[in-house]
Write a protein that holds these residues in place. Structure first.
Motif, mmCIF file in Angstrom:
data_model
loop_
_atom_site.group_PDB
_atom_site.id
_atom_site.type_symbol
_atom_site.label_atom_id
_atom_site.label_comp_id
_atom_site.label_asym_id
_atom_site.label_seq_id
_atom_site.Cartn_x
_atom_site.Cartn_y
_atom_site.Cartn_z
ATOM 1 N N MET A 10 17.031 5.335 -0.314
ATOM 2 C CA MET A 10 15.954 5.001 0.585
ATOM 3 C C MET A 10 14.617 5.546 0.069
ATOM 4 S SD MET A 10 15.260 3.314 3.117
ATOM 5 C CE MET A 10 15.360 3.071 4.819
ATOM 6 N N ALA A 11 14.665 6.721 -0.553
ATOM 7 C CA ALA A 11 13.432 7.321 -1.079
ATOM 8 C C ALA A 11 12.820 6.441 -2.161
ATOM 9 C CB ALA A 11 13.710 8.725 -1.617
ATOM 10 N N SER A 12 13.659 5.822 -2.974
ATOM 11 C CA SER A 12 13.122 4.954 -4.037
ATOM 12 C C SER A 12 12.472 3.711 -3.450
ATOM 13 C CB SER A 12 14.223 4.577 -5.027
ATOM 14 O OG SER A 12 15.236 3.833 -4.395
ATOM 15 N N VAL A 13 13.019 3.186 -2.376
ATOM 16 C CA VAL A 13 12.435 2.011 -1.721
ATOM 17 C C VAL A 13 11.079 2.369 -1.117
ATOM 18 C CG1 VAL A 13 12.709 0.361 0.177
ATOM 19 C CG2 VAL A 13 14.669 0.934 -1.256
ATOM 20 N N ILE A 14 11.023 3.491 -0.412
ATOM 21 C CA ILE A 14 9.771 3.931 0.206
ATOM 22 C C ILE A 14 8.710 4.208 -0.851
ATOM 23 C CG2 ILE A 14 8.693 5.793 1.542
ATOM 24 C CD1 ILE A 14 11.374 5.942 3.118
ATOM 25 N N ALA A 15 9.098 4.889 -1.935
ATOM 26 C CA ALA A 15 8.143 5.191 -3.010
ATOM 27 C C ALA A 15 7.633 3.909 -3.674
ATOM 28 C CB ALA A 15 8.792 6.106 -4.045
ATOM 29 N N SER A 16 8.525 2.966 -3.900
ATOM 30 C CA SER A 16 8.119 1.705 -4.535
ATOM 31 C C SER A 16 7.215 0.899 -3.622
ATOM 32 C CB SER A 16 9.349 0.883 -4.915
ATOM 33 O OG SER A 16 10.108 1.570 -5.877
ATOM 34 N N LEU A 17 7.569 0.805 -2.357
ATOM 35 C CA LEU A 17 6.725 0.071 -1.413
ATOM 36 C C LEU A 17 5.378 0.764 -1.237
ATOM 37 C CD1 LEU A 17 9.306 -0.993 1.328
ATOM 38 C CD2 LEU A 17 8.218 -2.431 -0.413
ATOM 39 N N GLY A 18 5.378 2.096 -1.240
ATOM 40 C CA GLY A 18 4.126 2.834 -1.144
ATOM 41 C C GLY A 18 3.216 2.570 -2.328
ATOM 42 N N SER A 19 3.781 2.544 -3.531
ATOM 43 C CA SER A 19 2.955 2.284 -4.711
ATOM 44 C C SER A 19 2.412 0.859 -4.694
ATOM 45 C CB SER A 19 3.739 2.554 -5.996
ATOM 46 O OG SER A 19 4.673 1.535 -6.243
ATOM 47 N N LEU A 20 3.220 -0.074 -4.228
ATOM 48 C CA LEU A 20 2.740 -1.454 -4.110
ATOM 49 C C LEU A 20 1.660 -1.578 -3.038
ATOM 50 C CD1 LEU A 20 6.094 -3.397 -4.515
ATOM 51 C CD2 LEU A 20 4.171 -3.340 -6.112
ATOM 52 N N TYR A 21 1.792 -0.831 -1.952
ATOM 53 C CA TYR A 21 0.769 -0.832 -0.906
ATOM 54 C C TYR A 21 -0.559 -0.310 -1.458
ATOM 55 C CZ TYR A 21 -1.814 0.446 3.287
ATOM 56 O OH TYR A 21 -2.799 0.574 4.238
ATOM 57 N N PHE A 22 -0.507 0.802 -2.180
ATOM 58 C CA PHE A 22 -1.740 1.365 -2.733
ATOM 59 C C PHE A 22 -2.416 0.399 -3.704
ATOM 60 C CE2 PHE A 22 0.021 5.789 -1.853
ATOM 61 C CZ PHE A 22 -0.828 6.000 -0.779
ATOM 62 N N SER A 23 -1.629 -0.285 -4.529
ATOM 63 C CA SER A 23 -2.245 -1.153 -5.534
ATOM 64 C C SER A 23 -2.565 -2.551 -5.012
ATOM 65 C CB SER A 23 -1.367 -1.245 -6.780
ATOM 66 O OG SER A 23 -0.143 -1.858 -6.480
ATOM 67 N N GLU A 24 -1.693 -3.135 -4.216
ATOM 68 C CA GLU A 24 -1.876 -4.525 -3.801
ATOM 69 C C GLU A 24 -2.682 -4.669 -2.508
ATOM 70 O OE1 GLU A 24 -1.098 -6.944 -5.870
ATOM 71 O OE2 GLU A 24 -0.373 -5.371 -7.212
ATOM 72 N N VAL A 25 -2.528 -3.744 -1.574
ATOM 73 C CA VAL A 25 -3.238 -3.843 -0.302
ATOM 74 C C VAL A 25 -4.567 -3.089 -0.363
ATOM 75 C CG1 VAL A 25 -3.139 -3.328 2.175
ATOM 76 C CG2 VAL A 25 -1.095 -4.166 0.985
ATOM 77 N N LEU A 26 -4.508 -1.833 -0.793
ATOM 78 C CA LEU A 26 -5.721 -1.021 -0.865
ATOM 79 C C LEU A 26 -6.516 -1.242 -2.148
ATOM 80 C CD1 LEU A 26 -4.452 2.349 0.664
ATOM 81 C CD2 LEU A 26 -5.628 0.448 1.788
ATOM 82 N N GLN A 27 -5.941 -2.001 -3.087
ATOM 83 C CA GLN A 27 -6.612 -2.361 -4.346
ATOM 84 C C GLN A 27 -6.924 -1.153 -5.242
ATOM 85 O OE1 GLN A 27 -7.262 -5.755 -5.228
ATOM 86 N NE2 GLN A 27 -5.828 -5.975 -3.540
ATOM 87 N N PHE A 28 -6.081 -0.104 -5.198
ATOM 88 C CA PHE A 28 -6.228 1.036 -6.109
ATOM 89 C C PHE A 28 -5.640 0.634 -7.454
ATOM 90 C CE2 PHE A 28 -5.701 4.246 -2.386
ATOM 91 C CZ PHE A 28 -6.961 3.929 -1.921
ATOM 92 N N VAL A 29 -6.426 0.713 -8.506
ATOM 93 C CA VAL A 29 -5.952 0.358 -9.843
ATOM 94 C C VAL A 29 -5.137 1.529 -10.399
ATOM 95 C CG1 VAL A 29 -6.656 -0.274 -12.173
ATOM 96 C CG2 VAL A 29 -7.958 -1.111 -10.209
ATOM 97 N N PRO A 30 -3.866 1.301 -10.778
ATOM 98 C CA PRO A 30 -3.044 2.392 -11.300
ATOM 99 C C PRO A 30 -3.517 2.867 -12.672
ATOM 100 C CG PRO A 30 -1.688 0.501 -10.677
ATOM 101 C CD PRO A 30 -3.112 0.060 -10.640
ATOM 102 N N CYS A 31 -3.460 4.174 -12.884
ATOM 103 C CA CYS A 31 -3.778 4.735 -14.195
ATOM 104 C C CYS A 31 -2.518 4.680 -15.070
ATOM 105 C CB CYS A 31 -4.283 6.167 -14.057
ATOM 106 S SG CYS A 31 -3.006 7.343 -13.566
ATOM 107 N N THR A 32 -2.629 5.178 -16.275
ATOM 108 C CA THR A 32 -1.500 5.139 -17.220
ATOM 109 C C THR A 32 -0.286 5.907 -16.686
ATOM 110 O OG1 THR A 32 -3.054 4.963 -19.055
ATOM 111 C CG2 THR A 32 -0.809 5.648 -19.592
#
Length: 125
Positions: free
Chosen positions: A1-23
């Motif tokens: 479950m932690a991996s799902v939450i972490a993955s969805l959180g990273s997608l939320y930050f990049s796709e919804v909030l438009q935060f560009v991921p660093c390296t």
């Protein structure tokens, strides 16, 4: 479950909030996203041997996200920053309560997964 939450959180930050991921954010995603699929398959088949595949990914993720968090919070480490183009790895999109950043959230996810895998690994077969 932690991996799902972490993955969805990273997608939320990049796709919804438009935060560009660093390296380093990309490296953490590379380590986290496959765990969603692998753990899902292992859960479906009740395969407790999954620890041998997940532990290396999660332990490496602890080191990558731990270093990334240190890079953000320890000013002396900025001299060792490897991000040369795009978003700086020492940048902080969020800084909740003065210490909670995206790499810390990833670190917590990797630590939770690592602890769970170590517990599962200790269970009698």
């Amino acid at each position: 479950m932690a991996s799902v939450i972490a993955s969805l959180g990273s997608l939320y930050f990049s796709e919804v909030l438009q935060f560009v991921p660093c390296t380093f954010c990309w490296y953490q995603r590379i380590l986290m996203y496959p765990m969603v699929i692998l753990l899902g398959i292992a859960f479906y088949h009740q395969d407790f041997r999954i620890t041998r595949y997940i532990l290396p990914l999660s332990i490496l993720g602890v080191f990558v996200s731990g270093y990334h968090y240190a890079l953000q919070k320890i000013p002396a480490l900025k001299a060792f920053e490897t991000c040369s183009s795009g978003v700086p790895c020492s940048g902080q999109y969020i800084n909740w309560l003065g210490f909670i950043t995206i790499p810390l959230l990833a670190l917590m996810g990797f630590v939770i997964i690592t602890i769970c895998m170590l517990i599962i690994r200790q269970q009698p077969k």
